[in-house]
Design a protein around this motif. Structure first.
Motif, short mmCIF file in Angstrom:
data_model
loop_
_atom_site.label_atom_id
_atom_site.label_comp_id
_atom_site.label_asym_id
_atom_site.label_seq_id
_atom_site.Cartn_x
_atom_site.Cartn_y
_atom_site.Cartn_z
N ALA A 14 0.77 -1.36 0.00
CA ALA A 14 0.00 0.10 -0.11
C ALA A 14 0.83 1.26 0.05
CB ALA A 14 -0.99 -0.08 1.41
N VAL A 15 1.86 1.48 0.89
CA VAL A 15 2.86 2.30 1.04
C VAL A 15 3.69 2.48 -0.60
CG1 VAL A 15 4.91 3.33 1.96
CG2 VAL A 15 3.11 2.31 3.47
N LYS A 16 3.83 1.44 -0.85
CA LYS A 16 4.60 1.53 -2.31
C LYS A 16 3.93 2.15 -3.39
CE LYS A 16 6.74 -1.47 -5.83
NZ LYS A 16 7.02 -2.56 -6.30
N GLN A 17 2.50 1.59 -3.49
CA GLN A 17 1.69 2.43 -4.45
C GLN A 17 1.44 3.96 -4.26
OE1 GLN A 17 0.21 1.14 -7.11
NE2 GLN A 17 1.48 -0.66 -6.37
N ILE A 18 1.59 4.42 -3.01
CA ILE A 18 1.64 5.71 -2.66
C ILE A 18 2.89 6.52 -3.10
CG2 ILE A 18 1.85 7.61 -0.87
CD1 ILE A 18 -0.05 5.77 0.59
N LEU A 19 4.14 5.78 -2.86
CA LEU A 19 5.46 6.47 -3.58
C LEU A 19 5.44 6.44 -4.80
CD1 LEU A 19 7.68 4.46 -0.90
CD2 LEU A 19 7.56 6.67 -0.99
N LEU A 20 4.85 5.36 -5.39
CA LEU A 20 4.89 5.24 -6.94
C LEU A 20 4.00 6.48 -7.70
CD1 LEU A 20 4.36 1.39 -7.81
CD2 LEU A 20 6.43 2.89 -8.23
N SER A 21 2.86 6.77 -6.85
CA SER A 21 2.25 7.87 -7.34
C SER A 21 2.73 9.26 -6.96
CB SER A 21 0.52 8.05 -6.77
OG SER A 21 0.73 8.20 -5.50
N GLU A 51 7.30 13.87 2.80
CA GLU A 51 5.71 13.98 1.78
C GLU A 51 4.96 12.69 2.05
OE1 GLU A 51 6.26 14.52 -2.34
OE2 GLU A 51 7.76 16.13 -2.07
N LEU A 52 5.84 11.50 2.26
CA LEU A 52 5.13 10.11 2.69
C LEU A 52 4.50 10.32 4.07
CD1 LEU A 52 4.21 7.56 1.85
CD2 LEU A 52 6.45 6.68 2.96
N ASN A 59 -4.62 10.06 5.58
CA ASN A 59 -5.35 8.93 5.60
C ASN A 59 -5.42 8.06 6.98
OD1 ASN A 59 -5.57 9.06 2.60
ND2 ASN A 59 -3.47 8.00 2.47
N THR A 60 -5.13 9.12 7.84
CA THR A 60 -5.25 8.58 9.41
C THR A 60 -6.43 9.01 9.96
OG1 THR A 60 -2.91 8.37 9.50
CG2 THR A 60 -4.21 8.50 11.58
#
Length: 64
Positions: A14-21, A51-52, A59-60
């Motif tokens: 899930a975090v990886k998808q945020i980083l990719l975007s 930024e992350l 999202n918290t």
């Protein structure tokens, strides 16, 4: 020949998808290794982490 210093990040998918975007706006990913690992530019680490952190904070759930 150029040398790029990189840092290995381990994260969940899930975090990886945020980083990719995030990478679409500011290119910092050197290599996408697998579902849990990325290599990013070392000089971008601080900015990417901030930024992350801000993105995850959005999202918290908060009781306020």
């Amino acid at each position: 020949m150029r040398t790029i210093i990189g840092i290995l990040l381990t994260c969940d998918p899930a975090v990886k998808q945020i980083l990719l975007s995030m990478n679409e706006k500011h290119s910092f990913i050197i290599e996408d290794l697998d579902d849990h690992h990325l290599v990013i530019k070392a000089d971008e680490e601080y900015r990417v982490r901030k930024e992350l952190e801000a993105e995850l904070e959005k999202n918290t759930y908060s009781l306020e």
